[in-house]
Design a protein around this motif. Sequence first.
Motif, PDB file in Angstrom:
ATOM      1  N   PRO A  71     -11.919  27.866  -7.961  1.00 25.13           N
ATOM      2  CA  PRO A  71     -12.550  26.550  -7.862  1.00 25.13           C
ATOM      3  C   PRO A  71     -14.055  26.636  -7.724  1.00 25.13           C
ATOM      4  CG  PRO A  71     -11.432  27.126  -5.814  1.00 25.13           C
ATOM      5  CD  PRO A  71     -11.032  28.158  -6.815  1.00 25.13           C
ATOM      6  N   ASP A  72     -14.583  27.668  -7.048  1.00 29.98           N
ATOM      7  CA  ASP A  72     -16.027  27.783  -6.861  1.00 29.98           C
ATOM      8  C   ASP A  72     -16.619  28.578  -8.016  1.00 29.98           C
ATOM      9  OD1 ASP A  72     -18.516  27.573  -5.846  1.00 29.98           O
ATOM     10  OD2 ASP A  72     -18.230  29.049  -4.235  1.00 29.98           O
ATOM     11  N   ILE A  73     -16.584  28.003  -9.205  1.00 26.37           N
ATOM     12  CA  ILE A  73     -16.997  28.723 -10.407  1.00 26.37           C
ATOM     13  C   ILE A  73     -18.486  29.042 -10.406  1.00 26.37           C
ATOM     14  CG2 ILE A  73     -17.443  26.637 -11.765  1.00 26.37           C
ATOM     15  CD1 ILE A  73     -16.244  28.066 -14.156  1.00 26.37           C
ATOM     16  N   CYS A  74     -19.292  28.222  -9.725  1.00 28.09           N
ATOM     17  CA  CYS A  74     -20.736  28.437  -9.719  1.00 28.09           C
ATOM     18  C   CYS A  74     -21.143  29.641  -8.877  1.00 28.09           C
ATOM     19  CB  CYS A  74     -21.451  27.192  -9.196  1.00 28.09           C
ATOM     20  SG  CYS A  74     -21.262  25.764 -10.283  1.00 28.09           S
ATOM     21  N   SER A  75     -20.221  30.230  -8.122  1.00 20.20           N
ATOM     22  CA  SER A  75     -20.533  31.414  -7.332  1.00 20.20           C
ATOM     23  C   SER A  75     -20.470  32.683  -8.157  1.00 20.20           C
ATOM     24  CB  SER A  75     -19.567  31.529  -6.140  1.00 20.20           C
ATOM     25  OG  SER A  75     -19.692  30.413  -5.286  1.00 20.20           O
ATOM     26  N   TYR A  76     -20.119  32.568  -9.417  1.00 28.32           N
ATOM     27  CA  TYR A  76     -19.949  33.735 -10.264  1.00 28.32           C
ATOM     28  C   TYR A  76     -21.071  33.814 -11.299  1.00 28.32           C
ATOM     29  CZ  TYR A  76     -15.304  34.119  -8.239  1.00 28.32           C
ATOM     30  OH  TYR A  76     -14.262  34.248  -7.360  1.00 28.32           O
ATOM     31  N   CYS A  77     -21.525  35.037 -11.539  1.00 23.37           N
ATOM     32  CA  CYS A  77     -22.568  35.252 -12.543  1.00 23.37           C
ATOM     33  C   CYS A  77     -21.977  35.164 -13.941  1.00 23.37           C
ATOM     34  CB  CYS A  77     -23.208  36.624 -12.353  1.00 23.37           C
ATOM     35  SG  CYS A  77     -24.214  36.776 -10.868  1.00 23.37           S
ATOM     36  N   HIS A  78     -22.781  34.700 -14.854  1.00 25.99           N
ATOM     37  CA  HIS A  78     -22.366  34.664 -16.243  1.00 25.99           C
ATOM     38  C   HIS A  78     -22.192  36.096 -16.750  1.00 25.99           C
ATOM     39  CE1 HIS A  78     -22.433  33.888 -20.566  1.00 25.99           C
ATOM     40  NE2 HIS A  78     -22.174  32.628 -20.276  1.00 25.99           N
ATOM     41  N   PRO A  79     -21.170  36.374 -17.522  1.00 21.84           N
ATOM     42  CA  PRO A  79     -20.940  37.745 -17.991  1.00 21.84           C
ATOM     43  C   PRO A  79     -22.099  38.322 -18.805  1.00 21.84           C
ATOM     44  CG  PRO A  79     -19.006  36.385 -18.372  1.00 21.84           C
ATOM     45  CD  PRO A  79     -20.091  35.464 -17.932  1.00 21.84           C
ATOM     46  N   LEU A  80     -22.905  37.475 -19.421  1.00 21.35           N
ATOM     47  CA  LEU A  80     -24.002  37.954 -20.269  1.00 21.35           C
ATOM     48  C   LEU A  80     -25.352  37.876 -19.575  1.00 21.35           C
ATOM     49  CD1 LEU A  80     -23.014  36.351 -23.705  1.00 21.35           C
ATOM     50  CD2 LEU A  80     -22.489  38.634 -22.844  1.00 21.35           C
ATOM     51  N   SER A  81     -25.379  37.756 -18.260  1.00 19.97           N
ATOM     52  CA  SER A  81     -26.652  37.609 -17.557  1.00 19.97           C
ATOM     53  C   SER A  81     -27.585  38.780 -17.825  1.00 19.97           C
ATOM     54  CB  SER A  81     -26.405  37.467 -16.050  1.00 19.97           C
ATOM     55  OG  SER A  81     -25.777  36.245 -15.756  1.00 19.97           O
ATOM     56  N   ILE A  82     -27.069  39.998 -17.789  1.00 17.11           N
ATOM     57  CA  ILE A  82     -27.917  41.165 -17.984  1.00 17.11           C
ATOM     58  C   ILE A  82     -28.419  41.241 -19.422  1.00 17.11           C
ATOM     59  CG2 ILE A  82     -25.954  42.658 -18.495  1.00 17.11           C
ATOM     60  CD1 ILE A  82     -29.189  43.596 -16.600  1.00 17.11           C
ATOM     61  N   PHE A  83     -27.602  40.823 -20.383  1.00 14.37           N
ATOM     62  CA  PHE A  83     -28.027  40.827 -21.783  1.00 14.37           C
ATOM     63  C   PHE A  83     -29.072  39.751 -22.039  1.00 14.37           C
ATOM     64  CE2 PHE A  83     -23.752  42.653 -21.809  1.00 14.37           C
ATOM     65  CZ  PHE A  83     -23.984  43.830 -22.506  1.00 14.37           C
ATOM     66  N   ILE A  84     -28.968  38.622 -21.330  1.00 13.66           N
ATOM     67  CA  ILE A  84     -29.982  37.577 -21.455  1.00 13.66           C
ATOM     68  C   ILE A  84     -31.325  38.081 -20.949  1.00 13.66           C
ATOM     69  CG2 ILE A  84     -30.675  35.330 -20.525  1.00 13.66           C
ATOM     70  CD1 ILE A  84     -27.741  34.509 -20.676  1.00 13.66           C
ATOM     71  N   GLU A  85     -31.319  38.820 -19.842  1.00 17.52           N
ATOM     72  CA  GLU A  85     -32.575  39.369 -19.327  1.00 17.52           C
ATOM     73  C   GLU A  85     -33.153  40.410 -20.275  1.00 17.52           C
ATOM     74  OE1 GLU A  85     -32.814  38.873 -14.613  1.00 17.52           O
ATOM     75  OE2 GLU A  85     -31.564  40.557 -15.252  1.00 17.52           O
ATOM     76  N   LEU A  86     -32.305  41.220 -20.881  1.00 16.33           N
ATOM     77  CA  LEU A  86     -32.787  42.195 -21.859  1.00 16.33           C
ATOM     78  C   LEU A  86     -33.392  41.490 -23.063  1.00 16.33           C
ATOM     79  CD1 LEU A  86     -33.077  45.073 -22.879  1.00 16.33           C
ATOM     80  CD2 LEU A  86     -30.702  44.973 -23.691  1.00 16.33           C
ATOM     81  N   LYS A  87     -32.739  40.417 -23.519  1.00 16.67           N
ATOM     82  CA  LYS A  87     -33.293  39.636 -24.640  1.00 16.67           C
ATOM     83  C   LYS A  87     -34.670  39.076 -24.300  1.00 16.67           C
ATOM     84  CE  LYS A  87     -32.048  35.479 -24.817  1.00 16.67           C
ATOM     85  NZ  LYS A  87     -32.975  34.355 -24.750  1.00 16.67           N
ATOM     86  N   ASN A  88     -34.825  38.565 -23.087  1.00 21.68           N
ATOM     87  CA  ASN A  88     -36.111  37.994 -22.692  1.00 21.68           C
ATOM     88  C   ASN A  88     -37.194  39.058 -22.560  1.00 21.68           C
ATOM     89  OD1 ASN A  88     -35.035  35.405 -22.596  1.00 21.68           O
ATOM     90  ND2 ASN A  88     -34.424  35.591 -20.461  1.00 21.68           N
ATOM     91  N   CYS A  89     -36.824  40.262 -22.142  1.00 19.74           N
ATOM     92  CA  CYS A  89     -37.808  41.354 -22.078  1.00 19.74           C
ATOM     93  C   CYS A  89     -38.252  41.761 -23.476  1.00 19.74           C
ATOM     94  CB  CYS A  89     -37.221  42.540 -21.327  1.00 19.74           C
ATOM     95  SG  CYS A  89     -37.034  42.282 -19.547  1.00 19.74           S
ATOM     96  N   LEU A  90     -37.330  41.804 -24.424  1.00 20.34           N
ATOM     97  CA  LEU A  90     -37.701  42.137 -25.799  1.00 20.34           C
ATOM     98  C   LEU A  90     -38.512  41.008 -26.438  1.00 20.34           C
ATOM     99  CD1 LEU A  90     -34.413  43.819 -27.063  1.00 20.34           C
ATOM    100  CD2 LEU A  90     -36.519  44.916 -26.272  1.00 20.34           C
TER     101      LEU A  90
END
Length: 407
Positions: free
Chosen positions: A318-337
């Motif tokens: 039920p507390d879905i907002c407590s979980y990180c998105h599975p692609l969070s690390i890939f999103i950060e890598l995309k933003n660094c590139l």
Amino acid sequence: MEATRYTVPQSNTSFSSSSSDFSLCPTAATLFFLPSIYTLLFLTALPGNMLSLWVFLRCISTVSPTHIYLSHLSISNMLLSLTTPFLAAYYARGSVWTLNSVLCQVVLHGITPVLHINIYISLMILTCVALSRFAALIQNTHASRPHACTTLLPHAFFTRLTRVSFAHNVSATLWVVSVGCIVPGTIYYSVHEATGSPTAAAGEDGEAATGGCGKVCYSPAVELGGSLSAALKVPVITLFFAFYLLVLLAYMTVLRHLRRSRRHSPASASQSLPSRVLRNIVVIQVVLSVCLLPYHIFKPIFISLVHDQLRLASSPGPDICSYCHPLSIFIELKNCLLLLTALRGSTDPMMYFLLDRTFRHQTLRLLRCYQKKPRRQPVFGSTTGSASPRADQLGEGTVALSQETVL
């Protein structure tokens, strides 16, 4: 938003809600590194490109096609530098901003188009510079033994590439094409996909991308986009590799031309032109390889990951907002590139030093004038002008400099 949220349990694979319902969990790379580098980029890119544009427009008397292309590149980089404070604020505070806040809307509707226009107009301008240098080599060397390219392409093609009027027309066309192709796609992304309209960025079950968690600016809907914007990126990425291979082909052709000329005429003075052209194309190739190539290699991988993720809709509890998105690390890598592509705004003025000899001389001369600022001495000599021979020498030096062949 803290970076220590729970990740999605891998064992739970019963899917019922969109993966965009999760929250992004920015780390120090997003909260501190990216804002710091974008701030530094603003402090270096804006004055560097303003100085470069001043030199191109006011200090160079004999204009070449390269000057035209690089002046337009400086204008594009100046526009990019004006967006960097907003990007720094977005990465630092985007996880706090609401999606409907003014700053978030500025980033979505204004900063995003300018950033992507700069990336691709820079790509096309640098390719035009490489081709104009290549055309100068073909036209000015080995007239008795024509290059193989002259048999495949008409002579008028190489002549146009070295004309200033052609460079003006091409630059204007590049602006029109870049704005006309990128702005509609970014508008659709910012209006229908990132801001969470009922049908935007939905998964296969049709749920909206912004449902579930609070509508913050730094969110999966903003960072992932939707299916249409992903589809539009495919031809753009293909276009990048086409231009990249075109520059690489020019480099290989000039390298072969230089080796052949050395075999037939060793230690010849005429080899200085092929050597300079080769060096210039190498500089452009390095800029494209270091700044733009990593982002365009990773982007298709990222699109495929997003496509696969849209097929999955996890139900961790039920507390879905407590979980990180599975692609969070890939999103950060995309933003660094993506940051790496924007760093060109600071490095391009240094590239101009290597590409153009006249720009280098005029910039150094301008900087010396600001550094030394000699005091003006009263002239008590005769009125024939013999009391200021240095001014006459400077004038002659300026004329001689303006008559240099710019290649």
